[in-house]
Design a protein around this motif. Sequence first.
Motif, PDB file in Angstrom:
ATOM      1  N   ASP A  20       4.724  -1.171   8.738  1.00 32.91           N
ATOM      2  CA  ASP A  20       4.228  -1.489  10.075  1.00 32.91           C
ATOM      3  C   ASP A  20       5.436  -1.826  10.946  1.00 32.91           C
ATOM      4  N   THR A  54      -4.387  -7.899   6.535  1.00 31.97           N
ATOM      5  CA  THR A  54      -4.644  -6.550   7.076  1.00 31.97           C
ATOM      6  C   THR A  54      -5.960  -6.549   7.842  1.00 31.97           C
ATOM      7  N   ARG A  56      -7.181  -9.068   9.456  1.00 29.07           N
ATOM      8  CA  ARG A  56      -6.932  -9.787  10.714  1.00 29.07           C
ATOM      9  C   ARG A  56      -6.049  -8.969  11.662  1.00 29.07           C
ATOM     10  N   THR A  88      -8.836 -13.656  -0.003  1.00 34.55           N
ATOM     11  CA  THR A  88      -8.277 -14.651   0.905  1.00 34.55           C
ATOM     12  C   THR A  88      -8.091 -15.984   0.192  1.00 34.55           C
ATOM     13  N   GLU A  89      -7.055 -16.688   0.602  1.00 33.46           N
ATOM     14  CA  GLU A  89      -6.851 -18.029   0.068  1.00 33.46           C
ATOM     15  C   GLU A  89      -7.436 -19.054   1.047  1.00 33.46           C
ATOM     16  N   THR A 160       1.633  -7.849   0.490  1.00 28.70           N
ATOM     17  CA  THR A 160       1.390  -8.998  -0.398  1.00 28.70           C
ATOM     18  C   THR A 160       0.445  -8.598  -1.531  1.00 28.70           C
ATOM     19  N   GLN A 164       1.285  -7.873  -5.796  1.00 29.94           N
ATOM     20  CA  GLN A 164       0.562  -8.506  -6.910  1.00 29.94           C
ATOM     21  C   GLN A 164      -0.076  -7.473  -7.835  1.00 29.94           C
TER      22      GLN A 164
HETATM   23  N1  LIG Z   1       1.129   1.438   5.993  1.00 33.48           N
HETATM   24  C1  LIG Z   1       0.084   1.132   5.277  1.00 33.48           C
HETATM   25  O1  LIG Z   1      -0.389   1.950   4.469  1.00 33.48           O
HETATM   26  C2  LIG Z   1      -0.538  -0.219   5.437  1.00 33.48           C
HETATM   27  C3  LIG Z   1      -1.772  -0.483   4.846  1.00 33.48           C
HETATM   28  C4  LIG Z   1      -2.315  -1.753   5.006  1.00 33.48           C
HETATM   29  C5  LIG Z   1      -1.632  -2.725   5.707  1.00 33.48           C
HETATM   30  N2  LIG Z   1      -0.448  -2.444   6.281  1.00 33.48           N
HETATM   31  C6  LIG Z   1       0.292  -3.484   7.024  1.00 33.48           C
HETATM   32  O2  LIG Z   1       0.545  -4.572   6.168  1.00 33.48           O
HETATM   33  C7  LIG Z   1       0.646  -5.765   6.964  1.00 33.48           C
HETATM   34  C8  LIG Z   1      -0.137  -6.866   6.284  1.00 33.48           C
HETATM   35  O3  LIG Z   1       0.399  -7.083   5.010  1.00 33.48           O
HETATM   36  P1  LIG Z   1       0.597  -8.554   4.455  1.00 33.48           P
HETATM   37  O4  LIG Z   1       1.411  -8.453   3.212  1.00 33.48           O
HETATM   38  O5  LIG Z   1       1.076  -9.439   5.560  1.00 33.48           O
HETATM   39  O6  LIG Z   1      -0.872  -9.015   4.137  1.00 33.48           O
HETATM   40  P2  LIG Z   1      -2.047  -8.479   3.176  1.00 33.48           P
HETATM   41  O7  LIG Z   1      -1.498  -8.081   1.859  1.00 33.48           O
HETATM   42  O8  LIG Z   1      -2.905  -7.523   3.905  1.00 33.48           O
HETATM   43  O9  LIG Z   1      -2.893  -9.821   3.038  1.00 33.48           O
HETATM   44  C9  LIG Z   1      -2.310 -10.984   2.566  1.00 33.48           C
HETATM   45  C10 LIG Z   1      -3.373 -12.048   2.529  1.00 33.48           C
HETATM   46  O10 LIG Z   1      -4.329 -11.747   1.516  1.00 33.48           O
HETATM   47  C11 LIG Z   1      -4.747 -12.949   0.889  1.00 33.48           C
HETATM   48  N3  LIG Z   1      -4.286 -12.954  -0.493  1.00 33.48           N
HETATM   49  C12 LIG Z   1      -3.372 -12.131  -1.078  1.00 33.48           C
HETATM   50  N4  LIG Z   1      -3.256 -12.406  -2.385  1.00 33.48           N
HETATM   51  C13 LIG Z   1      -4.117 -13.437  -2.642  1.00 33.48           C
HETATM   52  C14 LIG Z   1      -4.478 -14.156  -3.818  1.00 33.48           C
HETATM   53  N5  LIG Z   1      -3.947 -13.871  -5.007  1.00 33.48           N
HETATM   54  N6  LIG Z   1      -5.386 -15.144  -3.691  1.00 33.48           N
HETATM   55  C15 LIG Z   1      -5.961 -15.421  -2.499  1.00 33.48           C
HETATM   56  N7  LIG Z   1      -5.680 -14.773  -1.363  1.00 33.48           N
HETATM   57  C16 LIG Z   1      -4.762 -13.789  -1.438  1.00 33.48           C
HETATM   58  C17 LIG Z   1      -4.146 -14.090   1.693  1.00 33.48           C
HETATM   59  O11 LIG Z   1      -5.086 -14.307   2.738  1.00 33.48           O
HETATM   60  P3  LIG Z   1      -5.241 -15.632   3.634  1.00 33.48           P
HETATM   61  O12 LIG Z   1      -4.036 -15.635   4.522  1.00 33.48           O
HETATM   62  O13 LIG Z   1      -6.515 -15.400   4.376  1.00 33.48           O
HETATM   63  O14 LIG Z   1      -5.310 -16.812   2.707  1.00 33.48           O
HETATM   64  C18 LIG Z   1      -2.862 -13.435   2.199  1.00 33.48           C
HETATM   65  O15 LIG Z   1      -2.329 -14.066   3.333  1.00 33.48           O
HETATM   66  C19 LIG Z   1       0.108  -5.415   8.327  1.00 33.48           C
HETATM   67  O16 LIG Z   1       1.201  -5.331   9.221  1.00 33.48           O
HETATM   68  C20 LIG Z   1      -0.524  -4.059   8.146  1.00 33.48           C
HETATM   69  O17 LIG Z   1      -0.417  -3.245   9.294  1.00 33.48           O
HETATM   70  C21 LIG Z   1       0.111  -1.210   6.166  1.00 33.48           C
END
Ligand SMILES: NC(=O)c1ccc[n+]([C@@H]2O[C@H](COP(=O)([O-])OP(=O)(O)OC[C@H]3O[C@@H](n4cnc5c(N)ncnc54)[C@H](OP(=O)(O)O)[C@@H]3O)[C@@H](O)[C@H]2O)c1
Length: 229
Positions: A20, A54, A56, A88-89, A160, A164
């Motif tokens: 992103d 993602t 949000r 989500t956590e 994230t 995992q």
């Molecule tokens: N290019 C692509 O193919 C692609 C695809 C998807 C997303 N994206 C990009 O990825 C970015 C988002 O990635 P990100 O790493 O910041 O976030 P993410 O992986 O989408 O989400 C992370 C959130 O998931 C929850 N989470 C993750 N592991 C957990 C666990 N073991 N237990 C409880 N909750 C857990 C937590 O939520 P809470 O904060 O609610 O506690 C954590 O903050 C965005 O910019 C999006 O545009 C790109």
Amino acid sequence: MGDRPYILLSCGMSIDGYVDAAGDERLILSNDADFDRVDDVRASCDAILVGAETVRRDNPRLMVRSPERRQARVARGQRPSPIKVTLTEKGDLDAGAAFFQTGDVEKLVYCASSAVGEARHRLGGHATVVDGGQPVDLRRMAEDLYARGVCRLMVEGGGTVHTQFLTECLVDELQLVVAPFFVGDSRAPRFVGDGAFPWNPDRRATLAEVRQVGDVALLRYALSPRCGV
Ligand SMILES: NC(=O)c1ccc[n+]([C@@H]2O[C@H](COP(=O)([O-])OP(=O)(O)OC[C@H]3O[C@@H](n4cnc5c(N)ncnc54)[C@H](OP(=O)(O)O)[C@@H]3O)[C@@H](O)[C@H]2O)c1
């Protein structure tokens, strides 16, 4: 091995590994032909999972777009689109998000134990909130999904979540699309974060396929014996 779904991780990234942009604007990595290919993969799955960030940030609908593919699923006795799953956590998700508001399909939220009460209060009418442990245990979540009939799970980000699934050795197949440009800003999110990945210089992953899709490259890696090379 048979007690969890076949897990396919799908991601698009820039040449320098970003998924992103650093700012608020949404970065388009794929092209129309590849969006259509991803739609076909979605249509072949029982559930699609993304992390809460993602949901949000991108507000994705996570639905099968092609009417023909939706009809074909219905003809097979399935819902037009797969089940939607997030984790989500904090439990801080908006019930008005497209994830919850679109598609006549089940929505599952695996929530850390400490936030389950609040999440049920907030999302109860729109999703099934499952106590996933503290934090959510991904292997247990995968087993629970399998028990709910999910045999094929597509994981669609973000970093994230990818980190995992990969470090816990839960991914059977990785579909990585490389877009033909650089982001060049280390504030932008990456495909994965730091971690002890099972594939390293001493244990190389199996490259199952390289495919050109317009101006992007699809790299398909077989990460478990369950992935047919
Ligand atoms: N290019 C692509 O193919 C692609 C695809 C998807 C997303 N994206 C990009 O990825 C970015 C988002 O990635 P990100 O790493 O910041 O976030 P993410 O992986 O989408 O989400 C992370 C959130 O998931 C929850 N989470 C993750 N592991 C957990 C666990 N073991 N237990 C409880 N909750 C857990 C937590 O939520 P809470 O904060 O609610 O506690 C954590 O903050 C965005 O910019 C999006 O545009 C790109």
